[in-house]
Design an enzyme around this catalytic site. Structure first.
Site, PDB file in Angstrom:
ATOM      1  N   ASP A 197     -33.926   9.018  36.928  1.00  0.00           N
ATOM      2  CA  ASP A 197     -35.167   8.146  36.491  1.00  0.00           C
ATOM      3  C   ASP A 197     -35.117   6.743  36.765  1.00  0.00           C
ATOM      4  O   ASP A 197     -33.696   6.273  37.102  1.00  0.00           O
ATOM      5  CB  ASP A 197     -35.394   8.353  34.958  1.00  0.00           C
ATOM      6  CG  ASP A 197     -34.156   8.491  33.858  1.00  0.00           C
ATOM      7  OD1 ASP A 197     -33.257   8.105  34.568  1.00  0.00           O
ATOM      8  OD2 ASP A 197     -34.385   9.339  33.167  1.00  0.00           O
ATOM      9  N   ASN A 243     -35.100  12.994  21.131  1.00  0.00           N
ATOM     10  CA  ASN A 243     -36.325  13.868  21.141  1.00  0.00           C
ATOM     11  C   ASN A 243     -36.409  14.897  22.040  1.00  0.00           C
ATOM     12  O   ASN A 243     -37.468  15.478  22.194  1.00  0.00           O
ATOM     13  CB  ASN A 243     -37.394  13.010  21.318  1.00  0.00           C
ATOM     14  CG  ASN A 243     -37.607  12.317  22.629  1.00  0.00           C
ATOM     15  OD1 ASN A 243     -36.778  12.800  23.487  1.00  0.00           O
ATOM     16  ND2 ASN A 243     -38.554  11.617  23.179  1.00  0.00           N
ATOM     17  N   HIS A 257     -35.787  14.936  25.263  1.00  0.00           N
ATOM     18  CA  HIS A 257     -36.233  14.740  26.851  1.00  0.00           C
ATOM     19  C   HIS A 257     -35.143  14.728  27.709  1.00  0.00           C
ATOM     20  O   HIS A 257     -34.215  14.781  27.371  1.00  0.00           O
ATOM     21  CB  HIS A 257     -36.914  13.067  26.942  1.00  0.00           C
ATOM     22  CG  HIS A 257     -35.982  12.059  26.935  1.00  0.00           C
ATOM     23  ND1 HIS A 257     -36.559  10.764  26.224  1.00  0.00           N
ATOM     24  CD2 HIS A 257     -34.724  11.997  27.143  1.00  0.00           C
ATOM     25  CE1 HIS A 257     -35.382   9.992  26.493  1.00  0.00           C
ATOM     26  NE2 HIS A 257     -34.533  10.679  27.038  1.00  0.00           N
ATOM     27  N   GLU A 285     -40.910  13.272  28.466  1.00  0.00           N
ATOM     28  CA  GLU A 285     -40.875  13.315  27.093  1.00  0.00           C
ATOM     29  C   GLU A 285     -41.582  14.106  26.443  1.00  0.00           C
ATOM     30  O   GLU A 285     -42.439  15.083  27.169  1.00  0.00           O
ATOM     31  CB  GLU A 285     -41.814  11.709  26.950  1.00  0.00           C
ATOM     32  CG  GLU A 285     -40.884  10.609  27.257  1.00  0.00           C
ATOM     33  CD  GLU A 285     -39.960   9.963  26.487  1.00  0.00           C
ATOM     34  OE1 GLU A 285     -39.341  10.989  25.929  1.00  0.00           O
ATOM     35  OE2 GLU A 285     -39.834   8.804  26.362  1.00  0.00           O
TER      36      GLU A 285
HETATM   37  C1  GLP Z   1     -32.050   7.954  28.242  1.00  0.00           C
HETATM   38  C2  GLP Z   1     -32.244   8.658  29.990  1.00  0.00           C
HETATM   39  C3  GLP Z   1     -32.109  10.110  30.066  1.00  0.00           C
HETATM   40  C4  GLP Z   1     -30.622  10.211  29.120  1.00  0.00           C
HETATM   41  C5  GLP Z   1     -31.064  10.056  27.657  1.00  0.00           C
HETATM   42  C6  GLP Z   1     -29.881  10.287  26.534  1.00  0.00           C
HETATM   43  O1  GLP Z   1     -32.805   7.027  28.037  1.00  0.00           O
HETATM   44  N1  GLP Z   1     -33.386   8.545  30.639  1.00  0.00           N
HETATM   45  O2  GLP Z   1     -31.597  10.471  31.263  1.00  0.00           O
HETATM   46  O3  GLP Z   1     -30.092  11.794  29.020  1.00  0.00           O
HETATM   47  O4  GLP Z   1     -31.969   9.015  27.447  1.00  0.00           O
HETATM   48  O5  GLP Z   1     -29.440   8.828  26.485  1.00  0.00           O
HETATM   49  P1  GLP Z   1     -27.703   8.610  25.674  1.00  0.00           P
HETATM   50  O6  GLP Z   1     -26.885   9.377  26.565  1.00  0.00           O
HETATM   51  O7  GLP Z   1     -27.662   7.253  25.696  1.00  0.00           O
HETATM   52  O8  GLP Z   1     -28.017   9.080  24.327  1.00  0.00           O
END
Ligand code: GLP
Length: 244
Positions: free
Chosen positions: A67, A136, A138, A143
């Protein structure tokens, strides 16, 4: 679904890095989907260390990030492209033209999403999708909601996801873009293998829901239960809600 629980976040990240290095050795033309976020930082450090020791060769690999924020140019420090440069791309021998991240500053994000999807198909499709998980549920930026998109698309970010990303935007949620371009769940699940890395106590509840709860678009990561080759790598804290 195979679940591996390692004693620490670092060990979990290193286990995924070693697995990727072994897959690269067996199949140098590997096509990978890669995540951003705090969780994979240790995994990228471990991959860079393996590369320096001659044990991770990216010379023929192709990568597609999951993303990118809409509106951010690649040079912007908070962009996921810049994150990837800092943590991996500047330190390994991956050809610049084969390290793909959606262009956040494309004039038409929807057209960029379609182009990105075609680029994945043109590369032959994903061999391994490496994922993190949002609090959440995702994956990428898919989402929770009544429906999910199969292919790369423009997504409106939840307030929670924007809050979770605010550190890169001067600590202000208002500065976090409202939209992102994300690979869809269909594309993610089309990978031959999916590897989910989750660490820390804050992920224990959602990990339990995603791995053992009902399969629902309200918890996008729960769809991973349907994948025939899904490996989940956790540290003890993230596995806290599971019966092991
Ligand atoms: C982000 C990304 C995801 C990631 C998630 C968890 O914003 N878009 O691909 O897996 O949120 O992030 P973190 O590893 O900082 O908890």
């Amino acid at each position: 679904m195979m679940i591996r629980v390692l004693p620490s976040a670092r060990r979990a990240a290193e286990a995924v890095a070693r697995l990727l290095a072994e897959c690269l050795a067996a199949e140098p033309h590997l096509v990978l989907a890669l995540p951003t976020g705090r969780t994979p930082v240790d995994m990228y450090s471990a991959l860079v260390r393996l590369h320096r020791r001659g044990r991770a060769d990216f010379s023929r690999a192709t990568t597609f990030n999951l993303d990118e924020f809409v509106g951010l140019a690649a040079e912007t420090r908070a962009s996921y492209r810049a994150f990837m440069r800092r943590h991996l791309l500047d330190h390994v021998n991956l050809a610049a033209g084969r390290a793909h991240v959606p262009r956040g500053d494309a004039q038409s994000p929807a057209r960029e999403a379609a182009r990105y999807e075609r680029a994945i198909a043109d590369s032959g499709g994903l061999d391994i999708a490496v994922l993190g998980i949002g609090a959440n549920g995702h994956i990428g930026f898919n989402e929770p909601g009544p429906t999910l998109s199969a292919r790369t698309h423009v997504v409106r970010l939840t307030l929670g996801s924007r809050r979770a990303n605010r550190a890169a935007f001067g600590g202000r949620t208002a500065n976090v873009p409202t939209h992102a371009i994300s690979m869809g769940v269909g594309t993610i699940l089309s990978a031959d293998m999916v590897v989910l890395l989750a660490t820390g106590r804050a992920k224990a509840r959602i990990v339990q829901k995603a791995l053992t709860g009902p399969i629902t678009t309200r918890v996008p990561a729960s769809l991973l239960q349907t994948h025939p080759r899904c490996l989940v790598v956790l540290d003890r804290a993230a596995a806290g809600g599971l019966r092991t």
